[in-house]
Design a protein around this motif. Structure first.
Motif, PDB file in Angstrom:
ATOM      1  N   PRO A  98       0.845  -1.202   0.000  1.00 33.18           N
ATOM      2  CA  PRO A  98       0.000   0.000   0.000  1.00 33.18           C
ATOM      3  C   PRO A  98       0.877   1.247   0.000  1.00 33.18           C
ATOM      4  CG  PRO A  98       0.163  -0.861   2.208  1.00 33.18           C
ATOM      5  CD  PRO A  98       1.003  -1.770   1.336  1.00 33.18           C
ATOM      6  N   SER A  99       0.273   2.408   0.135  1.00 36.21           N
ATOM      7  CA  SER A  99       1.057   3.638   0.228  1.00 36.21           C
ATOM      8  C   SER A  99       1.799   3.675   1.552  1.00 36.21           C
ATOM      9  CB  SER A  99       0.138   4.857   0.116  1.00 36.21           C
ATOM     10  OG  SER A  99      -0.697   4.943   1.257  1.00 36.21           O
ATOM     11  N   LEU A 100       2.843   4.467   1.616  1.00 35.31           N
ATOM     12  CA  LEU A 100       3.651   4.575   2.836  1.00 35.31           C
ATOM     13  C   LEU A 100       2.837   5.088   4.020  1.00 35.31           C
ATOM     14  CD1 LEU A 100       6.946   6.038   1.319  1.00 35.31           C
ATOM     15  CD2 LEU A 100       6.725   3.831   2.470  1.00 35.31           C
ATOM     16  N   GLU A 101       1.807   5.889   3.730  1.00 34.25           N
ATOM     17  CA  GLU A 101       1.002   6.499   4.794  1.00 34.25           C
ATOM     18  C   GLU A 101      -0.050   5.544   5.351  1.00 34.25           C
ATOM     19  OE1 GLU A 101       1.246   7.827   1.668  1.00 34.25           O
ATOM     20  OE2 GLU A 101       2.941   9.154   2.179  1.00 34.25           O
ATOM     21  N   THR A 102      -0.296   4.440   4.672  1.00 39.74           N
ATOM     22  CA  THR A 102      -1.359   3.527   5.085  1.00 39.74           C
ATOM     23  C   THR A 102      -0.910   2.621   6.218  1.00 39.74           C
ATOM     24  OG1 THR A 102      -2.282   3.478   2.841  1.00 39.74           O
ATOM     25  CG2 THR A 102      -2.921   1.698   4.315  1.00 39.74           C
ATOM     26  N   ASN A 103      -1.630   2.642   7.319  1.00 40.22           N
ATOM     27  CA  ASN A 103      -1.376   1.726   8.429  1.00 40.22           C
ATOM     28  C   ASN A 103      -2.283   0.513   8.247  1.00 40.22           C
ATOM     29  OD1 ASN A 103      -0.840   0.375  10.769  1.00 40.22           O
ATOM     30  ND2 ASN A 103      -1.713   1.918  12.143  1.00 40.22           N
ATOM     31  N   ILE A 104      -1.790  -0.427   7.488  1.00 39.86           N
ATOM     32  CA  ILE A 104      -2.620  -1.566   7.103  1.00 39.86           C
ATOM     33  C   ILE A 104      -2.924  -2.491   8.278  1.00 39.86           C
ATOM     34  CG2 ILE A 104      -0.747  -3.151   6.465  1.00 39.86           C
ATOM     35  CD1 ILE A 104      -2.406  -3.804   3.930  1.00 39.86           C
ATOM     36  N   LEU A 105      -2.151  -2.364   9.367  1.00 45.51           N
ATOM     37  CA  LEU A 105      -2.383  -3.192  10.555  1.00 45.51           C
ATOM     38  C   LEU A 105      -3.270  -2.498  11.587  1.00 45.51           C
ATOM     39  CD1 LEU A 105       1.151  -4.783  11.107  1.00 45.51           C
ATOM     40  CD2 LEU A 105      -0.813  -5.712   9.874  1.00 45.51           C
ATOM     41  N   ASN A 106      -3.934  -1.425  11.176  1.00 46.59           N
ATOM     42  CA  ASN A 106      -4.876  -0.733  12.058  1.00 46.59           C
ATOM     43  C   ASN A 106      -6.155  -1.565  12.149  1.00 46.59           C
ATOM     44  OD1 ASN A 106      -6.685   0.932  13.354  1.00 46.59           O
ATOM     45  ND2 ASN A 106      -6.394   2.687  12.010  1.00 46.59           N
ATOM     46  N   VAL A 107      -6.233  -2.420  13.166  1.00 46.98           N
ATOM     47  CA  VAL A 107      -7.348  -3.365  13.244  1.00 46.98           C
ATOM     48  C   VAL A 107      -8.675  -2.684  13.556  1.00 46.98           C
ATOM     49  CG1 VAL A 107      -5.931  -5.350  13.843  1.00 46.98           C
ATOM     50  CG2 VAL A 107      -6.793  -3.869  15.657  1.00 46.98           C
ATOM     51  N   LYS A 108      -8.614  -1.469  14.057  1.00 47.23           N
ATOM     52  CA  LYS A 108      -9.862  -0.742  14.310  1.00 47.23           C
ATOM     53  C   LYS A 108     -10.513  -0.322  12.990  1.00 47.23           C
ATOM     54  CE  LYS A 108     -11.785   2.988  17.136  1.00 47.23           C
ATOM     55  NZ  LYS A 108     -11.486   4.072  18.101  1.00 47.23           N
ATOM     56  N   LYS A 109      -9.680   0.084  12.040  1.00 45.27           N
ATOM     57  CA  LYS A 109     -10.191   0.456  10.721  1.00 45.27           C
ATOM     58  C   LYS A 109     -10.386  -0.767   9.840  1.00 45.27           C
ATOM     59  CE  LYS A 109      -9.270   3.389   6.710  1.00 45.27           C
ATOM     60  NZ  LYS A 109      -8.351   4.386   6.090  1.00 45.27           N
ATOM     61  N   TRP A 110      -9.433  -1.720   9.948  1.00 42.02           N
ATOM     62  CA  TRP A 110      -9.471  -2.916   9.107  1.00 42.02           C
ATOM     63  C   TRP A 110      -9.544  -4.147  10.022  1.00 42.02           C
ATOM     64  CZ3 TRP A 110     -10.148  -1.353   4.327  1.00 42.02           C
ATOM     65  CH2 TRP A 110      -9.533  -0.194   3.875  1.00 42.02           C
ATOM     66  N   PRO A 111     -10.741  -4.628  10.368  1.00 43.31           N
ATOM     67  CA  PRO A 111     -10.852  -5.802  11.252  1.00 43.31           C
ATOM     68  C   PRO A 111     -10.203  -7.050  10.674  1.00 43.31           C
ATOM     69  CG  PRO A 111     -12.968  -4.671  11.031  1.00 43.31           C
ATOM     70  CD  PRO A 111     -12.058  -4.080  10.003  1.00 43.31           C
ATOM     71  N   GLN A 121      -8.711  -6.539  18.867  1.00 46.68           N
ATOM     72  CA  GLN A 121      -8.722  -5.078  18.922  1.00 46.68           C
ATOM     73  C   GLN A 121      -8.443  -4.573  20.340  1.00 46.68           C
ATOM     74  OE1 GLN A 121     -12.299  -3.588  17.120  1.00 46.68           O
ATOM     75  NE2 GLN A 121     -11.766  -4.335  15.088  1.00 46.68           N
ATOM     76  N   ALA A 122      -8.912  -5.307  21.339  1.00 47.06           N
ATOM     77  CA  ALA A 122      -8.629  -4.931  22.726  1.00 47.06           C
ATOM     78  C   ALA A 122      -7.133  -5.015  23.011  1.00 47.06           C
ATOM     79  CB  ALA A 122      -9.396  -5.837  23.680  1.00 47.06           C
ATOM     80  N   CYS A 123      -6.504  -6.072  22.514  1.00 49.71           N
ATOM     81  CA  CYS A 123      -5.055  -6.219  22.693  1.00 49.71           C
ATOM     82  C   CYS A 123      -4.310  -5.102  21.980  1.00 49.71           C
ATOM     83  CB  CYS A 123      -4.599  -7.575  22.144  1.00 49.71           C
ATOM     84  SG  CYS A 123      -5.162  -9.003  23.096  1.00 49.71           S
ATOM     85  N   ASN A 124      -4.746  -4.786  20.790  1.00 53.56           N
ATOM     86  CA  ASN A 124      -4.051  -3.790  19.972  1.00 53.56           C
ATOM     87  C   ASN A 124      -4.123  -2.389  20.583  1.00 53.56           C
ATOM     88  OD1 ASN A 124      -2.664  -3.562  17.258  1.00 53.56           O
ATOM     89  ND2 ASN A 124      -4.185  -1.952  17.037  1.00 53.56           N
ATOM     90  N   ALA A 125      -5.132  -2.153  21.417  1.00 57.22           N
ATOM     91  CA  ALA A 125      -5.292  -0.829  22.031  1.00 57.22           C
ATOM     92  C   ALA A 125      -4.295  -0.590  23.157  1.00 57.22           C
ATOM     93  CB  ALA A 125      -6.717  -0.681  22.567  1.00 57.22           C
ATOM     94  N   LEU A 126      -3.645  -1.648  23.631  1.00 57.43           N
ATOM     95  CA  LEU A 126      -2.710  -1.516  24.736  1.00 57.43           C
ATOM     96  C   LEU A 126      -1.325  -1.085  24.244  1.00 57.43           C
ATOM     97  CD1 LEU A 126      -3.660  -4.732  26.742  1.00 57.43           C
ATOM     98  CD2 LEU A 126      -4.391  -2.379  27.177  1.00 57.43           C
ATOM     99  N   PRO A 127      -0.570  -0.398  25.081  1.00 61.43           N
ATOM    100  CA  PRO A 127       0.774   0.040  24.690  1.00 61.43           C
ATOM    101  C   PRO A 127       1.692  -1.146  24.384  1.00 61.43           C
ATOM    102  CG  PRO A 127       0.042   1.133  26.705  1.00 61.43           C
ATOM    103  CD  PRO A 127      -0.934   0.035  26.430  1.00 61.43           C
ATOM    104  N   ASN A 128       2.527  -0.979  23.351  1.00 64.25           N
ATOM    105  CA  ASN A 128       3.542  -1.980  22.990  1.00 64.25           C
ATOM    106  C   ASN A 128       2.968  -3.327  22.573  1.00 64.25           C
ATOM    107  OD1 ASN A 128       5.665  -0.156  23.635  1.00 64.25           O
ATOM    108  ND2 ASN A 128       5.439  -0.686  25.806  1.00 64.25           N
ATOM    109  N   VAL A 129       1.714  -3.326  22.116  1.00 64.11           N
ATOM    110  CA  VAL A 129       1.101  -4.550  21.600  1.00 64.11           C
ATOM    111  C   VAL A 129       0.688  -4.307  20.157  1.00 64.11           C
ATOM    112  CG1 VAL A 129      -0.758  -6.238  21.838  1.00 64.11           C
ATOM    113  CG2 VAL A 129       0.247  -5.197  23.880  1.00 64.11           C
ATOM    114  N   LEU A 130       1.056  -5.228  19.265  1.00 66.49           N
ATOM    115  CA  LEU A 130       0.699  -5.110  17.850  1.00 66.49           C
ATOM    116  C   LEU A 130      -0.101  -6.336  17.444  1.00 66.49           C
ATOM    117  CD1 LEU A 130       2.837  -3.799  14.964  1.00 66.49           C
ATOM    118  CD2 LEU A 130       1.764  -6.025  14.697  1.00 66.49           C
ATOM    119  N   THR A 131      -1.213  -6.118  16.742  1.00 67.72           N
ATOM    120  CA  THR A 131      -2.091  -7.213  16.368  1.00 67.72           C
ATOM    121  C   THR A 131      -2.167  -7.380  14.858  1.00 67.72           C
ATOM    122  OG1 THR A 131      -3.453  -6.869  18.342  1.00 67.72           O
ATOM    123  CG2 THR A 131      -4.441  -8.130  16.544  1.00 67.72           C
ATOM    124  N   ILE A 132      -2.086  -8.630  14.420  1.00 65.45           N
ATOM    125  CA  ILE A 132      -2.307  -8.984  13.013  1.00 65.45           C
ATOM    126  C   ILE A 132      -3.582  -9.809  12.973  1.00 65.45           C
ATOM    127  CG2 ILE A 132      -1.391 -10.233  11.015  1.00 65.45           C
ATOM    128  CD1 ILE A 132       1.406  -9.639  12.046  1.00 65.45           C
TER     129      ILE A 132
END
Length: 461
Positions: free
Chosen positions: A112-125, A176-187
């Motif tokens: 995707p574009s450099l600006e796209t946060n494709i791992l944003n699970v809130k926008k992209w479940p 999504q709950a996990c991803n909202a916490l600091p230093n946690v990344l969700t795929i």
């Protein structure tokens, strides 16, 4: 939104995809001529036999895309794309690039574009949907290059929590709950392992075999897929990585992830059969013509003889690799029942039976089970149990962050949003329930509507 509306949407998508495939075929003809003249094809041929590793990844510009269903695995044919350049496979390690599809021949990355946060699970479940929507380029490399890249990266060094599940059991909300916490990344729901499984199943089917037990080649590619997905340099900054796998892969992930990556923390989320299957049937029924067509051909006496290698798509997507299960499911006495509803029953039965098999094996580390009904009756205790397992202290501040996330619709940006699902009526007649019970009996599982708790369930009401 009724199921008839879903069927109309499915027909429209298939029509658009047919037009797309026609354009793709025309583009392919011109492309092959040009690539041969320009020397691109000779370079590709060399890469496929293990030569020119440093420039074996092909970057292609995406001009248009189309797929017949929401859950379709994405291959090159789903994109109208043109050659840009050849790059080093390490090009794929950039933050915005994700491993989208893997087969026995090649790996395809979404760029995707450099600006796209494709791992944003809130926008992209669902990651597979984000990849389809946001791909400006695709990066394609031979499978030998993926394996070599993975061998350089090695296993992930950080803590990884792998969520196995049959779907519609709170796994998306938990991710999504996990991803909202600091230093946690969700795929959330990559299709790379799912595509690998389907690739090998169809390869065996073409050879007339129902023996789908993982081969050494399959295990090597499987391991490489997980490594490339999780061992990117930028991911090391995350204290914890959470992978919510695709529900179709839980049947074999349960054993393979535990075996190949023993340091991962594994959890299995589930729900009772009636509630899980009904929820899934209400959500996606009527949106997949391919499943209906293949089921009709496979169950027809005449058509199944004309097209013996056509099997119900929904069954292939939801069954495991156990030969005994596969032979029974694809036997003529069983295959005529393979409606989309029964495919969801099979998926639930397969997932739960393989979890029980893993638990009874005794040679594997502990894989606790989390029951959705317990979440509904005692959410605080459920969350406390989950985060304790992840070795994350659930402070009052963190608990409030999690609750704020859970109050929102975890799938509001998809076809599975609460508002859309509520508009879809569903009725499960007695004859469908009777067939469902015949399948649960084969797997030695409870009947429709019976209360059921898996062994090693660590949550409670």
């Amino acid at each position: 939104m009724t199921q008839s509306h879903g069927s109309w949407t499915a027909y429209k998508n298939c029509l658009l995809y047919c037009i797309h495939r026609l354009l793709y075929a025309l583009l392919l003809i011109f492309q092959r001529v040009y690539w041969k003249i320009a020397g691109i094809q000779s370079h590709l041929d060399g890469c496929k036999v293990g030569k020119k590793y440093e420039s074996s990844a092909q970057l292609l510009r995406v001009w248009s895309r189309s797929k017949p269903t929401f859950l379709t695995i994405l291959y090159q044919r789903h994109f109208l794309s043109t050659h840009v350049k050849f790059v080093h496979p390490e090009y794929s390690l950039q933050k915005h690039i994700t491993l989208m599809t893997v087969t026995d021949k090649e790996a395809i990355f979404c760029v995707p574009s450099l600006e796209t946060n494709i791992l944003n699970v809130k926008k992209w479940p669902f990651l597979f949907h984000a990849e389809y929507e946001t791909a400006e380029y695709i990066l394609v490399m031979p499978i030998q290059s993926l394996i070599k890249l993975a061998s350089v990266l090695g296993d992930p060094t950080g803590k990884v929590i792998w969520i196995h599940h049959p779907g519609r059991c709170g796994s998306t909300a938990m991710a999504q709950a996990c991803n909202a916490l600091p230093n946690v990344l969700t795929i959330s729901e990559p299709h790379n392992i799912f595509s690998l499984d389907q690739s090998f199943k169809y390869k065996r089917l073409r050879n007339g075999s129902l023996d789908w037990e993982p081969t050494e080649e399959y295990l090597k590619i499987y391991q490489s897929t997980v490594r490339v997905m999780l061992s990117k340099p930028y991911l090391t900054s995350a204290e914890i990585m959470v992978v919510k796998a695709a529900p179709m892969t839980s049947k074999f992930d349960l054993s393979l992830i535990v075996e190949l990556f023993p340091k991962f923390i594994n959890v299995f989320m589930y729900r009772e059969m009636r509630e899980q299957v009904t929820s899934l049937y209400r959500t996606v029924s009527g949106f997949n013509i391919q499943r209906d067509v293949t089921a009709f051909i496979a169950s027809s006496t005449i058509l199944s003889h004309l097209f013996p290698k056509v099997k119900p798509l929904a069954t292939l997507q939801n069954c495991c690799n156990d030969k005994k299960h596969v032979e029974w499911l694809l036997d003529k006495s069983s295959v005529h029942n393979h409606t989309e509803f029964i495919a969801f029953v099979i998926s639930w039965c397969e997932s739960c039976s393989h979890y029980i098999k893993l638990f009874e094996g005794l040679t594997h580390p502990n894989v606790p089970a989390f029951k959705y009904e317990h979440w509904q009756s005692n959410p605080d205790k459920y969350l406390e149990t989950f985060f304790k397992l992840a070795d994350l202290e659930l402070t009052n501040e963190r608990l409030q962050i999690v609750k704020n996330v859970l109050n929102e619709d975890s799938q509001k940006n998809s076809m599975f949003s609460r508002e859309k699902v509520k508009q879809r009526g569903v009725e499960i007649p007695k004859d469908m329930i009777h067939v469902a019970n015949s399948y649960s009996k084969f797997y030695h599982l409870p009947e429709w509507g019976d209360s059921f708790t898996l062994p090693n369930t660590v949550t409670s009401p």
